[in-house]
Enzyme design. Sequence first.
Site, PDB file in Angstrom:
ATOM      1  CE1 TYR A 144      -3.599   2.601   0.398  1.00  0.00           C
ATOM      2  CE2 TYR A 144      -2.184   3.507   2.109  1.00  0.00           C
ATOM      3  CZ  TYR A 144      -3.265   3.627   1.257  1.00  0.00           C
ATOM      4  OH  TYR A 144      -4.003   4.785   1.256  1.00  0.00           O
ATOM      5  CG  ASP A 238       5.719   4.400   1.313  1.00  0.00           C
ATOM      6  OD1 ASP A 238       5.800   5.219   2.250  1.00  0.00           O
ATOM      7  OD2 ASP A 238       4.642   4.099   0.764  1.00  0.00           O
ATOM      8  CE  LYS A 268      -0.346   6.711   7.315  1.00  0.00           C
ATOM      9  NZ  LYS A 268      -0.179   5.632   6.374  1.00  0.00           N
TER      10      LYS A 268
HETATM   11  C1  LIG Z   1      -0.534   5.794   4.857  1.00  0.00           C
HETATM   12  C2  LIG Z   1       0.489   5.412   3.863  1.00  0.00           C
HETATM   13  C3  LIG Z   1       0.603   6.092   2.642  1.00  0.00           C
HETATM   14  C4  LIG Z   1      -0.347   7.176   2.228  1.00  0.00           C
HETATM   15  O1  LIG Z   1      -0.241   8.292   3.050  1.00  0.00           O
HETATM   16  P1  LIG Z   1      -1.457   9.353   3.105  1.00  0.00           P
HETATM   17  O2  LIG Z   1      -0.930  10.462   3.901  1.00  0.00           O
HETATM   18  O3  LIG Z   1      -2.588   8.634   3.762  1.00  0.00           O
HETATM   19  O4  LIG Z   1      -1.768   9.732   1.689  1.00  0.00           O
HETATM   20  C5  LIG Z   1       1.622   5.726   1.792  1.00  0.00           C
HETATM   21  N1  LIG Z   1       2.475   4.741   2.108  1.00  0.00           N
HETATM   22  C6  LIG Z   1       2.399   4.060   3.266  1.00  0.00           C
HETATM   23  C7  LIG Z   1       3.391   2.998   3.562  1.00  0.00           C
HETATM   24  C8  LIG Z   1       1.393   4.376   4.180  1.00  0.00           C
HETATM   25  O5  LIG Z   1       1.298   3.676   5.322  1.00  0.00           O
END
Ligand SMILES: *Cc1c(COP(=O)(O)O)cnc(C)c1O
Length: 441
Positions: A144, A238, A268
Amino acid sequence: MPTLAERDYAVLWHPYTQMQTAPLPVPIVRGEGSWLIAEDGTRYLDGISSWWVNLHGHAHPHIAERVSEQLRTLEHVLFAGFTHPTAVELAEQLLALLPANQARVFYSDNGSTAVEVALKMVLQYFHNLGQPERRTFLCFQNSYHGDTFGAMAVSSRGAFTQPFWPLLFDVEFLDVPVPGQEQEVLSQLDALLARPDVAGFIFEPLVLGTAGMVMYTPEVLDELVRRCHQHGVLCIADEVMTGFGRTGPLFASELLPREQPDIMCFSKGLTGGTLAMGLTTCAAPIYAAFLSDDKMKALFHGHSYTANPVACAAALASLELTRAEACTQQRQRLAAAHAAFRQEIEGLPGIRQVRHQGTILAVEYDPGEGTSYFSRLRDAFYQLAIDNHVVLRPLGNVVYLLPPYCTTNEELELLYAVLRQMRELVLDFLPAPTLPEYLHD
Ligand SMILES: *Cc1c(COP(=O)(O)O)cnc(C)c1O
């Protein structure tokens, strides 16, 4: 007089929510440490850091102070042709902490945009170098990376993105190299790297969050990255979920024995969970490929709120807390408590697997044969947590804890007690069609 929840229901559309069948939302009016306080005074323990964003507790006074100070000094300025102190300070501090090869910081708005920027950096890097045939991304099954189109394209082709599948660009999926699967996945990678069109490999380092906190070792990730690098393929870590201490060290990528990612994505926890901000960092050679007398080699990407000074101030304040010795100790305490709880329940009936990395704990329950009642089990788990005044968002039969670092041992014990009750529930669980079927995440 309609309640807040009823007024919400009349005008709002919530994320990941089937509005027709979802129960009314819980109205939260205040936050304090690891607790969310509802309109009626009920206190809920936030076991998942409000969707993985909060680090140091809600309404943290230090971050609040720095944010309000910044608001009264400079709330925003465009970031093309202009700069400001908090953006520079934050970039300097982050680069000093990130893997040594990271050389440049590009600001955006959230995790998805941080990923979009990373993907565009990779594609335009090869475009600028005159190798536009390199345009295929590799990613993990069940990964994701966000909800915008590029991020969806490099994420799992799951039910949530099905309406958009025809418009998502093609990628190549690798299985997740969970223990026992390492050699198989390395072979899959070798086969793909033989192709001339592979540009980048994007991964959630060590923990695939949305997949159900699926974990794999730094050693196998190191080997995947090494093989990509041998073929000139750029690697994107990521760290949107794993960044800022969740997996133990400040960044999961620090645990790689030898290799370093070429590009990294953050959001985040970046602002301690107070304001929306994303950022993408890259190594010097990537940045260098955009330098030219030709304007068209520039990265033409930006957002109105790029490097918002207030968000940068929140990030600086949060980083100050995260770097303090006290925070390292909090994370070690959480990790030790999780390890002890894992020992307690691993191998018991009703438990399929317990996974643990740093401050993250995931319990995969064993609901027996068949998947048809996973979603009913998920709802039953969710309700059990809420009934115990604990906020958790089970992913099917996986229930995870990802608490703010300030969560005390007593508060952790409340979370573990709920996980124990969930095991009882699994053992008693009889598939009787009494709970409504919701659409969940
Ligand atoms: C939550 C998340 C995203 C997306 O971030 P948003 O701020 O919700 O757009 C991308 N990559 C990972 C690994 C995530 O946990």
